[in-house]
Design a protein around this motif. Structure first.
Motif, short mmCIF file in Angstrom:
data_model
loop_
_atom_site.label_atom_id
_atom_site.label_comp_id
_atom_site.label_asym_id
_atom_site.label_seq_id
_atom_site.Cartn_x
_atom_site.Cartn_y
_atom_site.Cartn_z
N PHE A 19 0.86 -1.19 0.00
CA PHE A 19 0.00 0.00 0.00
C PHE A 19 0.89 1.23 0.00
CE2 PHE A 19 0.73 -1.15 4.42
CZ PHE A 19 1.01 0.05 5.04
N PRO A 20 0.42 2.32 -0.61
CA PRO A 20 1.25 3.52 -0.71
C PRO A 20 1.30 4.30 0.60
CG PRO A 20 -0.88 3.89 -1.74
CD PRO A 20 -0.85 2.45 -1.34
N ALA A 21 2.38 5.01 0.81
CA ALA A 21 2.48 5.90 1.97
C ALA A 21 1.37 6.95 1.91
CB ALA A 21 3.85 6.56 2.00
N GLY A 22 0.84 7.29 3.07
CA GLY A 22 -0.19 8.31 3.13
C GLY A 22 -1.60 7.79 3.02
N LEU A 23 -1.78 6.47 2.97
CA LEU A 23 -3.12 5.91 2.89
C LEU A 23 -3.88 6.23 4.17
CD1 LEU A 23 -4.37 4.15 0.61
CD2 LEU A 23 -4.01 2.17 2.09
N ASP A 24 -5.16 6.58 4.03
CA ASP A 24 -6.00 6.84 5.18
C ASP A 24 -5.99 5.63 6.11
OD1 ASP A 24 -8.46 8.58 6.27
OD2 ASP A 24 -8.99 6.46 6.37
N PRO A 25 -5.80 5.81 7.43
CA PRO A 25 -5.69 4.65 8.32
C PRO A 25 -6.92 3.76 8.34
CG PRO A 25 -5.81 6.69 9.58
CD PRO A 25 -5.59 7.07 8.15
N ALA A 26 -8.12 4.34 8.21
CA ALA A 26 -9.33 3.50 8.19
C ALA A 26 -9.35 2.63 6.94
CB ALA A 26 -10.58 4.37 8.26
N ASP A 27 -8.93 3.19 5.81
CA ASP A 27 -8.85 2.39 4.58
C ASP A 27 -7.80 1.30 4.72
OD1 ASP A 27 -10.82 3.83 3.21
OD2 ASP A 27 -9.38 5.26 2.39
N GLY A 55 -8.35 5.59 13.81
CA GLY A 55 -8.84 5.46 12.44
C GLY A 55 -8.63 4.06 11.90
N PHE A 56 -7.44 3.53 12.12
CA PHE A 56 -7.13 2.16 11.68
C PHE A 56 -8.11 1.17 12.31
CE2 PHE A 56 -4.91 -1.85 12.55
CZ PHE A 56 -4.48 -2.22 11.29
N ALA A 57 -8.37 1.32 13.61
CA ALA A 57 -9.27 0.41 14.32
C ALA A 57 -10.68 0.49 13.76
CB ALA A 57 -9.26 0.73 15.81
N ARG A 58 -11.12 1.68 13.36
CA ARG A 58 -12.46 1.81 12.77
C ARG A 58 -12.57 0.99 11.50
NH1 ARG A 58 -11.84 7.22 14.18
NH2 ARG A 58 -11.34 7.81 12.04
N GLY A 59 -11.54 1.04 10.67
CA GLY A 59 -11.57 0.27 9.43
C GLY A 59 -11.59 -1.22 9.69
#
Length: 314
Positions: A55-63, A102-106
């Protein structure tokens, strides 16, 4: 003062709580205690997603949370398994509570949809990397495999291809609306379970159709003919050659499977419950290798899909 390791772990496990009755003891001890149901085989898989590689740097953490879990769930789908339990190993460059929330929400959104409990894991400081180890159930002896394709079987895919590669290109252009197929892939869990007893072989399309179908054919000792005019191409696969993107782009997480022709009616009945419609794209033959045709005429093979130690093709 930033949160420490254990507070970060508590934040994550609160966001993704255990709800399954077969989890005897979840996060908080040295290990989880789990109770498999009788009459089931366990199906296990592990995948690691590295920033700048998967995955590319800067990806939204939820995504990222959704995507990292989805690619592992897709492996369970390809085996016809029902997801049950997950372990997470997460490496973070710094203790960023907002990023972690945000990561946890995804993760929580897809885990809830899939019926998966996060039962434990680990967190360390380092370059951003996400590794899920998942366990699922399948009735004893019913797991789908790569090795059952036979000459005369039809070759099917569960939906359009090229959306993963096209979605990544869209994200790089700043077009998030067209990037959804890359950011939020939908593992074909219902289809995978529906293929038990129907498919002779199956695999998920993670590294490109040609490469992944090649794994099935190698395991089965067979070859294939694909009809390009039948190939379902995702609307996000735009550019000079959308068909080549569908054949080799990867990151689609559809299922590719083989099946005896006489089971077609049963397949179409089962597919009424699926998100997408399966498409027959060719047939298995005894002669090794993959032949591409368009309207009956041979077409040259494009480069193969992703390989970690060779790059994007030979």
């Amino acid at each position: 003062m930033s949160a420490g390791e254990f507070e970060l772990i508590r934040r994550l496990t609160r966001a993704v709580p255990c709800r399954r009755p077969d989890v005897v003891l979840g996060p908080g001890d040295d290990a989880a205690v789990l109770r498999p149901p009788p009459g089931m085989d366990l199906v296990q898989t592990i995948d690691t997603c590295l920033e700048g590689v998967h995955f590319p740097a800067g990806l939204d953490p939820a995504d990222l949370g959704w995507r990292a879990l989805a690619v592992n769930l897709s492996d369970l789908a390809a085996m016809g398994a029902e997801p049950a339990w997950g372990l997470l190993s997460l490496a973070l460059p710094e203790a960023d509570e907002r990023w972690l929330d945000g990561f946890a929400r995804g993760v929580a959104a897809l885990a809830s949809e899939a019926g998966l409990d996060l039962v434990g894991g680990d967190m360390v400081r380092g370059p951003l990397a996400v590794s899920f180890a998942l366990t699922g159930f399948v009735p004893a002896g019913a797991a789908l495999r790569r090795s059952g394709a036979r000459a005369g079987d039809e070759i099917w895919v569960t939906g359009p291809l090229g959306g993963g590669a096209g979605g990544l290109a869209a994200w790089q252009r700043g077009d998030r609306a067209r990037a959804r197929a890359f950011l939020r892939p939908e593992p074909c869990l219902v289809a995978g379970r529906g293929l038990r007893g129907l498919a002779s072989a199956a695999i998920d399309v993670s590294d490109g159709l040609l490469q992944d179908l090649g794994h099935v054919l190698e395991a089965s000792g067979a070859g294939a003919v694909l009809e390009l005019e039948r190939l379902p191409v995702h609307p996000a696969a735009v550019g000079a050659d959308p068909v080549a993107m569908a054949l080799g782009g990867g990151d689609d997480y559809q299922l590719c499977f083989t099946m005896p022709p006489e089971k077609r009616d049963a397949l179409l009945a089962a597919a009424a419950d699926w998100t997408g419609a399966p498409v027959c794209i060719g047939r298995v033959r005894a002669e090794p290798g993959i032949e591409l045709r368009r309207d009956g005429e041979p077409v040259p093979l494009p480069p193969a899909g992703w390989d970690h130690f060779r790059g994007a093709g030979p």
